[in-house]
Write a protein that holds these residues in place. Structure first.
Motif, mmCIF file in Angstrom:
data_model
loop_
_atom_site.group_PDB
_atom_site.id
_atom_site.type_symbol
_atom_site.label_atom_id
_atom_site.label_comp_id
_atom_site.label_asym_id
_atom_site.label_seq_id
_atom_site.Cartn_x
_atom_site.Cartn_y
_atom_site.Cartn_z
ATOM 1 N N ILE A 26 10.798 -0.795 -33.967
ATOM 2 C CA ILE A 26 11.059 0.502 -33.337
ATOM 3 C C ILE A 26 9.789 1.029 -32.671
ATOM 4 O O ILE A 26 9.814 1.520 -31.540
ATOM 5 N N VAL A 27 8.658 0.910 -33.361
ATOM 6 C CA VAL A 27 7.387 1.355 -32.781
ATOM 7 C C VAL A 27 7.026 0.514 -31.552
ATOM 8 O O VAL A 27 6.558 1.042 -30.538
ATOM 9 N N MET A 28 7.271 -0.782 -31.603
ATOM 10 C CA MET A 28 6.986 -1.640 -30.453
ATOM 11 C C MET A 28 7.828 -1.254 -29.244
ATOM 12 O O MET A 28 7.328 -1.169 -28.117
ATOM 13 N N VAL A 29 9.117 -1.014 -29.471
ATOM 14 C CA VAL A 29 9.997 -0.620 -28.366
ATOM 15 C C VAL A 29 9.549 0.724 -27.801
ATOM 16 O O VAL A 29 9.502 0.921 -26.580
ATOM 17 N N PHE A 30 9.200 1.660 -28.651
ATOM 18 C CA PHE A 30 8.721 2.955 -28.204
ATOM 19 C C PHE A 30 7.466 2.811 -27.343
ATOM 20 O O PHE A 30 7.357 3.414 -26.273
ATOM 21 N N LEU A 31 6.523 1.992 -27.783
ATOM 22 C CA LEU A 31 5.299 1.806 -27.021
ATOM 23 C C LEU A 31 5.546 1.102 -25.692
ATOM 24 O O LEU A 31 4.920 1.415 -24.680
ATOM 25 N N LEU A 32 6.446 0.147 -25.676
ATOM 26 C CA LEU A 32 6.757 -0.554 -24.429
ATOM 27 C C LEU A 32 7.425 0.371 -23.420
ATOM 28 O O LEU A 32 7.177 0.277 -22.216
ATOM 29 N N LEU A 33 8.292 1.239 -23.901
ATOM 30 C CA LEU A 33 8.996 2.133 -22.985
ATOM 31 C C LEU A 33 8.122 3.277 -22.492
ATOM 32 O O LEU A 33 8.343 3.810 -21.406
ATOM 33 N N THR A 34 7.157 3.678 -23.252
ATOM 34 C CA THR A 34 6.323 4.808 -22.836
ATOM 35 C C THR A 34 5.010 4.384 -22.197
ATOM 36 O O THR A 34 4.274 5.234 -21.701
ATOM 37 N N ALA A 35 4.704 3.114 -22.216
ATOM 38 C CA ALA A 35 3.445 2.648 -21.627
ATOM 39 C C ALA A 35 3.528 2.760 -20.111
ATOM 40 O O ALA A 35 4.565 2.491 -19.497
ATOM 41 N N THR A 36 2.451 3.175 -19.499
ATOM 42 C CA THR A 36 2.424 3.253 -18.042
ATOM 43 C C THR A 36 2.116 1.878 -17.478
ATOM 44 O O THR A 36 1.248 1.164 -17.971
ATOM 45 N N VAL A 37 2.847 1.536 -16.447
ATOM 46 C CA VAL A 37 2.684 0.230 -15.816
ATOM 47 C C VAL A 37 1.826 0.420 -14.578
ATOM 48 O O VAL A 37 2.111 1.246 -13.722
ATOM 49 N N LYS A 38 0.782 -0.332 -14.493
ATOM 50 C CA LYS A 38 -0.086 -0.254 -13.332
ATOM 51 C C LYS A 38 0.565 -1.008 -12.187
ATOM 52 O O LYS A 38 0.933 -2.173 -12.320
ATOM 53 N N LEU A 39 0.731 -0.307 -11.074
ATOM 54 C CA LEU A 39 1.297 -0.953 -9.900
ATOM 55 C C LEU A 39 0.236 -1.827 -9.255
ATOM 56 O O LEU A 39 -0.887 -1.387 -9.012
ATOM 57 N N GLN A 40 0.622 -3.033 -9.006
ATOM 58 C CA GLN A 40 -0.321 -3.956 -8.405
ATOM 59 C C GLN A 40 -0.184 -3.893 -6.899
ATOM 60 O O GLN A 40 0.921 -3.849 -6.363
ATOM 61 N N SER A 41 -1.286 -3.841 -6.229
ATOM 62 C CA SER A 41 -1.277 -3.815 -4.781
ATOM 63 C C SER A 41 -2.320 -4.781 -4.266
ATOM 64 O O SER A 41 -3.307 -5.084 -4.939
ATOM 65 N N LEU A 42 -2.070 -5.241 -3.093
ATOM 66 C CA LEU A 42 -2.973 -6.180 -2.453
ATOM 67 C C LEU A 42 -3.691 -5.441 -1.338
ATOM 68 O O LEU A 42 -3.076 -4.929 -0.412
ATOM 69 N N GLU A 43 -4.986 -5.351 -1.452
ATOM 70 C CA GLU A 43 -5.769 -4.666 -0.433
ATOM 71 C C GLU A 43 -6.020 -5.624 0.723
ATOM 72 O O GLU A 43 -6.424 -6.766 0.525
ATOM 73 N N VAL A 44 -5.746 -5.131 1.907
ATOM 74 C CA VAL A 44 -5.919 -5.939 3.106
ATOM 75 C C VAL A 44 -6.973 -5.265 3.966
ATOM 76 O O VAL A 44 -6.872 -4.085 4.284
ATOM 77 N N SER A 45 -7.958 -6.004 4.317
ATOM 78 C CA SER A 45 -8.965 -5.462 5.227
ATOM 79 C C SER A 45 -8.653 -5.966 6.630
ATOM 80 O O SER A 45 -8.647 -7.169 6.882
ATOM 81 N N LEU A 46 -8.360 -5.031 7.505
ATOM 82 C CA LEU A 46 -8.014 -5.376 8.878
ATOM 83 C C LEU A 46 -9.281 -5.555 9.696
ATOM 84 O O LEU A 46 -10.261 -4.822 9.511
ATOM 85 N N PRO A 47 -9.278 -6.502 10.589
ATOM 86 C CA PRO A 47 -10.475 -6.698 11.405
ATOM 87 C C PRO A 47 -10.633 -5.540 12.389
ATOM 88 O O PRO A 47 -9.660 -4.968 12.860
ATOM 89 N N THR A 48 -11.851 -5.216 12.665
ATOM 90 C CA THR A 48 -12.119 -4.163 13.637
ATOM 91 C C THR A 48 -12.679 -4.804 14.894
ATOM 92 O O THR A 48 -13.390 -5.812 14.846
ATOM 93 N N ALA A 49 -12.347 -4.203 16.001
ATOM 94 C CA ALA A 49 -12.819 -4.722 17.274
ATOM 95 C C ALA A 49 -13.919 -3.820 17.803
ATOM 96 O O ALA A 49 -13.852 -2.606 17.673
ATOM 97 N N GLU A 50 -14.921 -4.430 18.368
ATOM 98 C CA GLU A 50 -16.001 -3.645 18.941
ATOM 99 C C GLU A 50 -15.608 -3.054 20.282
ATOM 100 O O GLU A 50 -16.125 -2.030 20.698
ATOM 101 N N THR A 51 -14.668 -3.687 20.946
ATOM 102 C CA THR A 51 -14.190 -3.156 22.214
ATOM 103 C C THR A 51 -12.800 -2.588 22.013
ATOM 104 O O THR A 51 -12.068 -2.986 21.116
#
Length: 138
Positions: A26-51
């Protein structure tokens, strides 16, 4: 009278672990349901143009305007009151001037549904839009 016999076997002194396991689950289920899930994201660095990559609109182009207020449609600065008259004129212009490029210019505050409707129409009629004009945010 009923007599109880007490046996002194070592097995009789072991506690029943069933209630303990229930509480742990019961404690395990409670902890699993109330735990915050970190959203995973992929950071993309876009190239910049000098012109700057903005190019001037060719004078051999048909500019399709999408306006914020009715009439929503325009072609080379001339607005059309209905979708049908606009599409007929656009098809005629594309057939008469096949070397011209189609450029889409939309108001910043125009509704996106008009852009989607126009792109669907262009795709159905095999008209390729070569440029989409956008305002640069400053």
């Amino acid at each position: 009278m009923i007599k109880l016999t007490t046996e002194n076997h070592p097995d009789s002194l072991q506690p029943d672990l069933t209630p303990l396991l229930d509480i742990i689950f019961i404690v395990m289920v409670f902890l699993l349901l109330t735990a915050t899930v970190k959203l995973q994201s992929l950071e993309v660095s876009l190239p910049t143009a000098e012109t700057e990559s903005v190019s001037a609109v060719d004078n051999k182009s048909l500019t399709v305007n999408i306006l914020e207020k009715p009439p929503y449609w325009g072609l080379d600065g001339k607005s059309y009151s209905s979708w049908d008259s606009f599409t007929q004129t656009l098809l005629i212009q594309v057939k008469n001037k096949p070397e011209f490029q189609v450029v889409i210019a939309s108001d910043k505050s125009a509704e996106i549904q008009h852009m989607v409707k126009l792109l669907a129409f262009l795709q159905d009629n095999k008209i390729k839009a070569t440029q989409i004009l956008m305002d640069e945010n400053k």
